[in-house]
Enzyme design. Sequence first.
Site, PDB file in Angstrom:
ATOM      1  CG  ASP A 225      27.040 -33.399  50.171  1.00  0.00           C
ATOM      2  OD1 ASP A 225      26.019 -33.369  49.441  1.00  0.00           O
ATOM      3  OD2 ASP A 225      28.190 -33.579  49.714  1.00  0.00           O
ATOM      4  NE  ARG A 293      28.583 -23.234  43.652  1.00  0.00           N
ATOM      5  CZ  ARG A 293      28.656 -24.445  43.111  1.00  0.00           C
ATOM      6  NH1 ARG A 293      27.855 -25.402  43.533  1.00  0.00           N
ATOM      7  NH2 ARG A 293      29.549 -24.718  42.167  1.00  0.00           N
TER       8      ARG A 293
END
Length: 306
Positions: A225, A293
């Site tokens: 990330d 998602r």
Amino acid sequence: MNHFISLHDIEPARILALLDQADALKADLKAGRPHPLLPGKTLAMIFSKSSTRTRVSFEVGMYQLGGHALYLNAGDIQLGRGEPIPDTAGVLSRMVDGIMIRTYSHQDVMDLARWGTIPVINGLTDLHHPCQILSDLMTVRERKAGQLQGLRMAYVGDGNNVANSLLHGCAKVGMDIAIATPEGFECDATSIAEAMEDAARSGSRITLTHDPREAVEHADAVYTDTWISMGQEAEKERKMIPFKGFIVDAALMSLARHDAIFLHCLPAYRGYEVSADVIDGSQSAVYDQAENRLHAQKAVLASLLV
Ligand code: CP
Ligand code: NVA
């Protein structure tokens, strides 16, 4: 009241049931089968930080479930001018069926849940990002023949909200997880202790190291990330030296299993935490993660708002 604030609070069987429902909702959508599980329901979405995936997945998800979502920029509502959280929680509880919130302080999300009478969903805090990790587990299951138990996850980079929730998620479902961070940028100590508790039950093995190579060796999935999370922009210069050597590039990926996938919650910064050839290469599953998602969020909404 059921909430979705931290994966540590959720039983492994419920996490797996949410993943099953996300798979089923994805199949419905792909087959064009309507699935209006939440007719007439409304979700308030409070954002104190930017968002593409979280905002779009919740808003589109509510629409596809037959409900409606309201985008509330924290700066535009009275919360942003200092209206107390208990009042905001009390008022929204009288008008909508659920609240999704993305903000800085994790305690603010806990307070919203404490003072409201409707489900609260954590759409990212400085401490956790459980919605992201639910979708990541869904992606790993899809790519690895439906199985999570016994797989090995590697995370390389900042010990941030995504890393904390990834620790929780892997420990819950019995995936081994190795996290490599620079010294001084480790995961949150409480989240580590919580994950250790869950790992003792699930059989997951947790490795915490400062060596990216040690973490990635034999991994089935390699995750990174951004080094600079939202709200940390002023730390950019300070972080460049300790994070040198933590880029996920082809050389690092070559230490993982030959069929390993590359994961990133996005947004990504090519040339910093990941090289362009890795994130844009054949092992990358980042758009699957982003798409999932939508399906994972719908499973959470359907389970909480009915
Ligand atoms: N991964 C993620 O949460 O993306 P957004 O910040 O765009 O919502
Ligand atoms: N760690 C990142 C995740 C963004 C989805 C951040 O908090 O900005």
